[in-house]
Design a protein around this motif. Structure first.
Motif, mmCIF file in Angstrom:
data_model
loop_
_atom_site.group_PDB
_atom_site.id
_atom_site.type_symbol
_atom_site.label_atom_id
_atom_site.label_comp_id
_atom_site.label_asym_id
_atom_site.label_seq_id
_atom_site.Cartn_x
_atom_site.Cartn_y
_atom_site.Cartn_z
ATOM 1 N N GLY A 165 -13.852 3.978 9.162
ATOM 2 C CA GLY A 165 -12.708 3.137 9.486
ATOM 3 C C GLY A 165 -12.704 2.643 10.917
ATOM 4 O O GLY A 165 -11.716 2.067 11.374
ATOM 5 N N THR A 192 -10.318 10.338 3.598
ATOM 6 C CA THR A 192 -9.019 10.838 3.166
ATOM 7 C C THR A 192 -9.134 11.429 1.771
ATOM 8 O O THR A 192 -9.912 10.952 0.939
ATOM 9 C CB THR A 192 -7.972 9.704 3.167
ATOM 10 O OG1 THR A 192 -6.757 10.194 2.616
ATOM 11 C CG2 THR A 192 -8.439 8.512 2.348
ATOM 12 N N LEU A 214 0.841 -1.194 0.000
ATOM 13 C CA LEU A 214 0.000 0.000 0.000
ATOM 14 C C LEU A 214 0.875 1.241 0.000
ATOM 15 O O LEU A 214 1.794 1.368 0.813
ATOM 16 C CB LEU A 214 -0.905 -0.001 1.235
ATOM 17 C CG LEU A 214 -1.920 1.139 1.342
ATOM 18 C CD1 LEU A 214 -2.970 1.013 0.244
ATOM 19 C CD2 LEU A 214 -2.593 1.126 2.716
ATOM 20 N N SER A 252 -12.904 2.482 1.923
ATOM 21 C CA SER A 252 -12.744 1.130 2.447
ATOM 22 C C SER A 252 -12.558 0.199 1.255
ATOM 23 O O SER A 252 -13.333 0.251 0.295
ATOM 24 C CB SER A 252 -13.967 0.719 3.269
ATOM 25 O OG SER A 252 -13.851 -0.617 3.707
ATOM 26 N N LEU A 283 -9.423 2.890 5.301
ATOM 27 C CA LEU A 283 -8.555 4.058 5.237
ATOM 28 C C LEU A 283 -9.253 5.328 5.693
ATOM 29 O O LEU A 283 -8.647 6.404 5.703
ATOM 30 C CB LEU A 283 -8.027 4.231 3.803
ATOM 31 C CG LEU A 283 -7.273 2.995 3.263
ATOM 32 C CD1 LEU A 283 -6.885 3.206 1.821
ATOM 33 C CD2 LEU A 283 -6.056 2.702 4.115
ATOM 34 N N LEU A 302 -9.339 -2.988 3.762
ATOM 35 C CA LEU A 302 -8.448 -1.920 4.203
ATOM 36 C C LEU A 302 -9.315 -0.699 4.506
ATOM 37 O O LEU A 302 -9.865 -0.080 3.603
ATOM 38 C CB LEU A 302 -7.429 -1.585 3.112
ATOM 39 C CG LEU A 302 -6.476 -2.716 2.699
ATOM 40 C CD1 LEU A 302 -5.627 -2.268 1.526
ATOM 41 C CD2 LEU A 302 -5.604 -3.134 3.879
ATOM 42 N N TYR A 315 -4.628 6.126 -3.193
ATOM 43 C CA TYR A 315 -3.835 5.008 -2.687
ATOM 44 C C TYR A 315 -3.543 4.042 -3.832
ATOM 45 O O TYR A 315 -4.427 3.728 -4.633
ATOM 46 C CB TYR A 315 -4.570 4.284 -1.551
ATOM 47 C CG TYR A 315 -4.478 5.006 -0.231
ATOM 48 C CD1 TYR A 315 -3.463 4.711 0.670
ATOM 49 C CD2 TYR A 315 -5.386 5.998 0.109
ATOM 50 C CE1 TYR A 315 -3.370 5.374 1.895
ATOM 51 C CE2 TYR A 315 -5.302 6.668 1.326
ATOM 52 C CZ TYR A 315 -4.281 6.345 2.207
ATOM 53 O OH TYR A 315 -4.183 7.002 3.402
ATOM 54 N N GLU A 348 0.524 5.538 -0.166
ATOM 55 C CA GLU A 348 -0.334 6.724 -0.165
ATOM 56 C C GLU A 348 0.211 7.773 -1.128
ATOM 57 O O GLU A 348 1.415 8.032 -1.174
ATOM 58 C CB GLU A 348 -0.440 7.310 1.243
ATOM 59 C CG GLU A 348 -1.399 8.492 1.319
ATOM 60 C CD GLU A 348 -1.560 9.028 2.728
ATOM 61 O OE1 GLU A 348 -2.364 9.966 2.907
ATOM 62 O OE2 GLU A 348 -0.879 8.507 3.644
#
Length: 615
Positions: free
Chosen positions: A366, A86, A49, A175, A83, A81, A90, A51
């Motif tokens: 999350g 945000t 992963l 997600s 996250l 995942l 990603y 960012e």
């Protein structure tokens, strides 16, 4: 000499082992996709992963050694995942290998329809990367596989390794549930998934139609509010689950997060209005009711904010939704404490709905993991809520029916008592009614006479004149006959009244009225007091010459009274007349006739008074 089959397999295994030894230390161990059968494999533990806060990196950038080394590969083996909210993009790097001697087909599934943008880079047979661009904020036609989620069919050549790259970003919580399926198992899962969706939307459709029928039969607005709420919830969950039609209202896909959040706001606004009606908060909790109405207004405004800048407001929207859930539960508890019957059903139904919605919201933030209850929590809660509210509304209908039957029984009992009372006193009542009827007839006759008669002079009043003018105008227009009208004014009446006194003035007006009534004596004619010292006469079937003759007779009759008037140049009371005769037509009005008579009266006064002038 050809190499045997066993030797070929040994050489392939050796090469595969060497390739694994040569795999970079910063890369996640590749997943062997050859052994997949009935169950999927969650890929969170196998991906790297990275960012991209600026959202500018390309595939070539993330393949460079300095950036490739920054991929995190120690991710937990979870179902997704999470996250959170945000603004970053990603990158996911997924190494796969096929240890079998034949090519295998696999389905790479991103089972979250709410990811705004997805770019999948999948190697082809020539080793080049094929870019696939899709996401919920792009038209559904961009999907390479027709499914409510994002599915990417991949082919792994025999005894090979591939690296797949995925770039994802979202305008709401991000997600990423990433799974790898064997095609046969995925198709079975797909059928079960759509069966579950059909089950929910079938229930929702049935509830909407059921309450529509109740609305038509009972005419109770609560059923309309429930239908609006259920319909908004239906549409919102269809968008949430990626099942909305492939439409582009205002250039935005109907499956986009903007429409998802806007639909959620409208559904909650409708829910709050339904709650007000069902629990009667306007009377039961007036202060809280104002808060509820304020929340409704906020929800009706939020779609505009989402359309302008959804990423800026998406997290606040989740918090607002959670606050609404707590508010609804608090209102339900307060109503239940006050023993409001519907509150018990409401609490049970909406507790399930709000709990499911809270699970979905917390997953988007999350906080909660990805599982059946957090992915489809809102849907499950909504289905249970609809079923329970169906019982609540049915109970409401039964309560209304029992109340109606009770009222009907009370009315029947009262009617029976009334009939009994009437039977025992029928003669007395009949006699009283007859006496009262006779008295009322006399009074009505007197009232009618008073309402149409001038109290001072005893002749017709202005109201009677206005009514008869309208009637005679219509009749004259219908038969084509002339209609004469005169306005009569007592000359120098104010000095007379001021100097002789009001009683003398009243006596003067009564004498003039009696003289007018005696002079205009045909039964079809009408003499009326128009107001103050003004009188009128209306003469049907009278032309201009006849009207003028009647006017002159009036002037002469008043002069003949010889009522002393020391303040008149004539020495006695006199009158001036304006007389008009017309044949009414559709282009004229009674008011025009009055205006012409008034103008003629003004001319008579300006010419010295004590005369009649035709208009």
């Amino acid at each position: 000499m050809p190499v045997s089959r066993v030797s070929q397999q040994l050489i392939a295994s050796l090469l595969l082992a060497l390739s694994l030894l040569a795999w970079p230390t910063w890369a996640a161990a590749p997943l062997d996709a050859a052994g997949l059968q009935d169950q999927p494999v969650s890929l969170t533990a196998f991906v790297g992963l990275l960012e991209d806060p600026e959202r500018r990196l390309t595939l070539a950038d993330v393949q460079r050694p300095e950036l490739a080394a920054r991929f995190k590969t120690d991710l937990p083996a979870t179902s997704a995942l999470g996250l959170g909210f945000t603004r970053s993009a990603y990158w996911l790097r997924l190494p796969l290998r096929n240890s079998s001697a034949s090519a295998v087909q696999r389905m790479l599934a991103v089972e979250n329809p709410r990811i705004s943008h997805i770019q999948a880079y999948i190697p082809n047979a020539q080793g080049d990367y094929q870019a696939l661009v899709t996401g919920c904020d792009t038209p559904a036609s961009t999907k390479v596989y027709a499914n409510r989620n994002f599915i990417f069919p991949i082919t792994l050549p025999a005894e090979s390794e591939q690296v797949i790259y995925l770039r994802m970003e979202s305008s709401i919580g991000l997600s990423i549930p990433l799974q790898l399926w064997a095609p046969e198992a995925f198709h079975a899962h797909e059928r079960d998934d759509y069966f579950g969706q059909a089950w929910y939307f079938g229930i929702a459709t049935a509830m909407i139609l059921f309450n529509l029928m109740l609305l038509v039969s009972l005419r109770d607005r609560i059923y309309l509010l429930y239908v609006v709420f259920a319909t908004c919830t239906f549409a919102t969950l269809a968008i949430k689950n990626g099942l909305a039609p492939d439409l582009l209202p205002a250039g935005v896909p109907l499956n986009s997060n903007i429409f998802y959040y806007a639909g959620n706001s409208l559904a909650l606004a409708a829910m709050l209005l339904f709650m007000r009606r069902m629990l009667g908060t306007q009377q039961l909790l007036p202060r809280t009711d104002r808060v509820v109405l304020a929340m409704v207004v906020v929800y009706l405004l939020t779609p505009v904010a989402y359309a302008i800048a959804l990423p800026l407001f998406s997290k606040a929207a989740i918090l607002l939704n959670l606050a609404t859930a707590f508010l609804a539960i608090a209102v339900g508890v307060a109503a239940a404490v006050k023993r409001q019957r519907s509150a018990y059903f409401f609490l049970g139904a909406f507790a399930l709905l709000m709990f499911g919605g809270a699970m979905t919201s917390l997953r988007a933030m999350g906080v909660m993991p990805t599982n059946l209850f957090t992915v489809d929590g809102l849907q499950l809660g909504s289905a249970l809520e609809m079923l329970l509210l169906a019982f609540a509304l049915a109970d409401r209908y039964n309560v209304m029916r029992r109340e109606k039957a009770r009222v009907r029984e009370q009315l029947l009992h009262a009617q029976q008592q009334l009939v009994h009372t009437l039977q025992t006193s029928e003669r007395e009542l009949e006699q009283r009614v007859a006496e009262r009827t006779e008295e009322l007839q006399v009074l009505n006759s007197k009232l009618e006479t008073l309402s149409l008669t001038d109290a001072l002079t005893g002749i017709a009043n202005r109201r009677r004149f206005d009514d008869l003018l309208t009637q005679e105008w219509a009749r004259a227009q219908r038969i084509g006959a002339p209609l004469a009208l005169a306005i009569i004014d007592v000359d120098w009446f104010k000095p007379y009244n001021d100097n002789y006194g009001h009683p003398a003035g009243d006596a003067c007006l009564r004498q003039i009225a009696q003289t007018l009534a005696a002079t205009v004596s045909r039964s079809s004619d009408l003499v009326a007091r128009y107001g103050g010292e003004e009188f009128v006469f209306l003469a049907p079937m009278t032309d201009a010459a006849g009207g003028q003759a009647m006017a002159r007779k009036v002037v002469q009759a008043i002069t003949a009274l010889a009522l002393p008037h020391a303040y008149s140049p004539l020495g006695h009371v006199s009158v001036s007349l304006g007389v008009v005769s017309v044949q009414p037509s559709a282009e004229q009005t009674p008011q025009a006739l009055l205006q012409r008579a008034d103008a003629a009266l003004y001319q008579a006064k300006s010419q010295g008074r004590n005369q009649a002038v035709s208009g």
